[in-house]
Design a protein around this motif. Structure first.
Motif, PDB file in Angstrom:
ATOM      1  N   VAL A 442       0.836  -1.205   0.000  1.00 21.08           N
ATOM      2  CA  VAL A 442       0.000   0.000   0.000  1.00 21.08           C
ATOM      3  C   VAL A 442       0.870   1.255   0.000  1.00 21.08           C
ATOM      4  O   VAL A 442       0.642   2.195  -0.781  1.00 21.08           O
ATOM      5  N   VAL A 443       1.871   1.276   0.844  1.00 15.81           N
ATOM      6  CA  VAL A 443       2.751   2.449   0.926  1.00 15.81           C
ATOM      7  C   VAL A 443       3.455   2.677  -0.397  1.00 15.81           C
ATOM      8  O   VAL A 443       3.533   3.811  -0.901  1.00 15.81           O
ATOM      9  N   GLY A 444       3.951   1.604  -0.995  1.00 15.57           N
ATOM     10  CA  GLY A 444       4.615   1.739  -2.291  1.00 15.57           C
ATOM     11  C   GLY A 444       3.684   2.257  -3.367  1.00 15.57           C
ATOM     12  O   GLY A 444       4.083   3.058  -4.224  1.00 15.57           O
ATOM     13  N   ALA A 445       2.425   1.799  -3.336  1.00  8.31           N
ATOM     14  CA  ALA A 445       1.457   2.224  -4.354  1.00  8.31           C
ATOM     15  C   ALA A 445       1.004   3.663  -4.139  1.00  8.31           C
ATOM     16  O   ALA A 445       0.703   4.386  -5.098  1.00  8.31           O
ATOM     17  N   MET A 446       0.958   4.110  -2.870  1.00 10.87           N
ATOM     18  CA  MET A 446       0.463   5.460  -2.576  1.00 10.87           C
ATOM     19  C   MET A 446       1.553   6.523  -2.619  1.00 10.87           C
ATOM     20  O   MET A 446       1.244   7.716  -2.751  1.00 10.87           O
ATOM     21  N   THR A 447       2.795   6.141  -2.504  1.00 11.32           N
ATOM     22  CA  THR A 447       3.879   7.122  -2.467  1.00 11.32           C
ATOM     23  C   THR A 447       3.867   8.096  -3.647  1.00 11.32           C
ATOM     24  O   THR A 447       4.079   9.301  -3.469  1.00 11.32           O
ATOM     25  N   PRO A 448       3.599   7.634  -4.898  1.00  9.40           N
ATOM     26  CA  PRO A 448       3.626   8.578  -6.023  1.00  9.40           C
ATOM     27  C   PRO A 448       2.431   9.523  -6.087  1.00  9.40           C
ATOM     28  O   PRO A 448       2.406  10.415  -6.940  1.00  9.40           O
ATOM     29  N   VAL A 449       1.421   9.341  -5.228  1.00 12.40           N
ATOM     30  CA  VAL A 449       0.227  10.191  -5.287  1.00 12.40           C
ATOM     31  C   VAL A 449       0.616  11.642  -5.041  1.00 12.40           C
ATOM     32  O   VAL A 449       1.327  11.965  -4.085  1.00 12.40           O
ATOM     33  N   GLU A 450       0.139  12.525  -5.907  1.00 10.50           N
ATOM     34  CA  GLU A 450       0.605  13.911  -5.906  1.00 10.50           C
ATOM     35  C   GLU A 450       0.055  14.743  -4.757  1.00 10.50           C
ATOM     36  O   GLU A 450       0.743  15.591  -4.199  1.00 10.50           O
ATOM     37  N   LYS A 451      -1.204  14.521  -4.373  1.00  9.45           N
ATOM     38  CA  LYS A 451      -1.833  15.364  -3.356  1.00  9.45           C
ATOM     39  C   LYS A 451      -1.811  14.671  -1.998  1.00  9.45           C
ATOM     40  O   LYS A 451      -2.296  13.550  -1.849  1.00  9.45           O
ATOM     41  N   GLU A 452      -1.299  15.378  -0.995  1.00 11.73           N
ATOM     42  CA  GLU A 452      -1.246  14.805   0.348  1.00 11.73           C
ATOM     43  C   GLU A 452      -2.642  14.579   0.910  1.00 11.73           C
ATOM     44  O   GLU A 452      -2.872  13.635   1.670  1.00 11.73           O
ATOM     45  N   GLU A 453      -3.593  15.422   0.540  1.00  9.21           N
ATOM     46  CA  GLU A 453      -4.947  15.275   1.080  1.00  9.21           C
ATOM     47  C   GLU A 453      -5.569  13.947   0.660  1.00  9.21           C
ATOM     48  O   GLU A 453      -6.365  13.357   1.394  1.00  9.21           O
TER      49      GLU A 453
END
Length: 485
Positions: A442-453
């Motif tokens: 999950v962390v690896g998949a979410m790391t590239p997400v641009e918006k912190e919100e």
């Protein structure tokens, strides 16, 4: 005549005199338009690829059979399920969901599990996945969901921001997201995964009595999954790994098999069960509705031609036979239309006349014409109904069972909004090693997400499912838990 004595012909059967040189005006002159064999070859080549499936584009298939091992005819009048030992020929297609036709087999993705039963009452299609739930529960959200899985319109790259933005704004997805990000997200082979009808269906017996039912196909090879490092290595070095494994196993006589079970729920329980039984993001507890063995599926014959048998195979959740009907599941209701409509666009309005889709039962209807009419098109028989010329008529005994409806016609959400209990239960069922891999994925998949919100919003869902789940993901992303939790 031996094989070497056969004449090469055009598609209309005329012998071809020269298949190596096009016809020109003189030895160096321009090519002549009257070289109809050249024109046919080029025109056909331009049309050799039908549009790939919008979803489930990459797939593998095989022939086999289904054998009843437990007579459940007290629940359904479906003839192919009547009596122990009854065998029905099948065709099965496995697939990834989001990737294109040339994508890798070993990506993290649900796997399609599409079954076609050639019954004596017509084809029955059970079109499910290797997971018992799905990301959404209303078909109106499906195009948007799939858009997030596809490519960004500007960069033409996969877009993790869109994926997690949609999921974080659609908390009903949490159960399926947890399955997908767990070890089960990358099956070792197509043979080593379970299959599910996913939706709730209705069974009706000969007396007109009905029950709700869910299908489970348990692999007899055992469940095996791929380590993420090995999966990535195979994706680069051997992208057709699953396709080849299935073909080779069958070719070598190692026929994969699944035992089919059903869960059966009395109709009246749907009004009182603690989860909406028609919500495809939820499962029924097997403690409440135990698995009942129904039969066994065996795959024992490879296709002779991939395009004809796998690429042109069409499956629709709306291909029912007497004794099996739809439920009010809103995702299923949308799929009843969407799948068959996709086939009419992709393969053609007469897709059910192709050999791989053609029912083994006799077909009698008044549909005529359309592209790729490959049969007699009804000949000179009567082409409308009702008629006075002895044409086929309806069979009243095959009418679907009546069911009550009530309420206002309006756009409404599901009554039950608990998106967290079952996802949390699944998290707590995992071993510590499995939880660690889930969080890492999950962390690896979410790391590239641009918006912190977006990340914060999704962490909140994980936390509501299980506080430890949310805390570990937040720590992995270097973020604080959302306020108010």
């Amino acid at each position: 005549m031996s094989t070497t004595d056969k004449n090469l012909t055009t598609s209309w059967g005329a012998p071809v005199g020269d298949n190596q040189n096009s016809m020109t005006a003189g030895s160096r002159g321009p090519t002549l338009i009257q070289d109809v064999h050249l024109l046919e070859k080029l025109a056909h080549f331009n049309r050799e690829r039908v549009p790939e499936r919008v979803v489930h584009a990459k797939g593998a298939g095989a022939h086999g059979h289904f054998e009843v091992t437990n007579d459940l005819s007290q629940y359904t009048k479906a003839s192919f399920l009547s009596g122990v030992g009854k065998r029905t020929p099948m065709f099965v297609r496995f697939s990834t969901v989001a990737g294109e036709l040339g994508s890798s087999d070993t990506v993290r993705d649900p796997r399609g599990f599409a079954l076609k039963f050639y019954t004596e009452e017509g084809n029955y299609d059970l079109v499910g996945n290797n997971t018992p739930v799905f990301f959404i529960r209303d078909a109106i959200k499906f195009p948007d969901f799939i858009h997030t899985q596809k490519r960004h319109p500007q960069t033409h790259l996969k877009n993790p921001t869109a994926v997690w933005d949609f999921w974080s704004l659609s908390p009903e997805s949490l159960h399926q997201v947890t399955i997908l990000m767990s070890d089960r997200g990358i099956p070792a082979t197509l043979r080593h995964m379970h299959g599910f009808g996913s939706h709730t269906f209705k069974w009706v017996n000969a007396a007109g009595q009905a029950v709700w039912v869910k299908y489970h196909f348990k692999t007899e090879q055992g469940v095996k999954n791929l380590d993420v490092t090995l999966a990535a290595k195979l994706a680069g070095e051997h992208p057709d790994y699953h396709t080849e494994d299935l073909f080779n196993a069958i070719d070598q006589g190692d026929f994969p098999a699944w035992t089919c079970y059903v869960q059966i729920m009395p109709l009246e329980d749907a009004d009182t069960y603690r989860f909406d039984p028609f919500d495809v993001t939820k499962v029924w507890s097997q403690k409440d509705y135990p698995l009942i063995e129904l039969g066994r599926m065996v795959l024992d014959r490879n296709p002779e031609n991939y395009f004809a048998e796998v690429e042109q195979a069409t499956f629709s959740p709306g291909a029912f036979v007497p004794g099996i009907e739809a439920s009010p599941d809103k995702m299923l209701q949308g799929r009843l239309f969407a799948y068959a409509d996709a086939h009419r666009y992709r393969v053609g309005t007469n897709h059910n006349t192709l050999p791989i889709n053609r029912p083994h039962a006799e077909v009698n209807h008044y549909q005529r014409d359309g592209q790729m009419t490959s049969d007699s098109n009804g000949g000179k028989s009567v082409y409308y109904e009702p008629n006075s010329f002895g044409g086929p008529t309806e069979a009243p005994q095959a009418k679907p069972a009546a069911f009550p409806v009530s309420g206002l016609a309006e756009s409404v959400a599901f009554d039950h909004s608990d998106h967290y209990t079952q996802a949390g239960d699944l998290y707590r069922l995992l071993s510590e090693e499995e939880r660690a891999r889930l969080v890492e994925t999950v962390v690896g998949a979410m790391t590239p997400v641009e918006k912190e919100e977006i990340k914060i919003r999704q962490i909140g869902h994980f936390y509501k499912a299980d506080p430890e789940y949310g805390q570990r993901v937040a720590a992995g992303l270097g973020l604080s838990l959302p306020e108010g939790l």
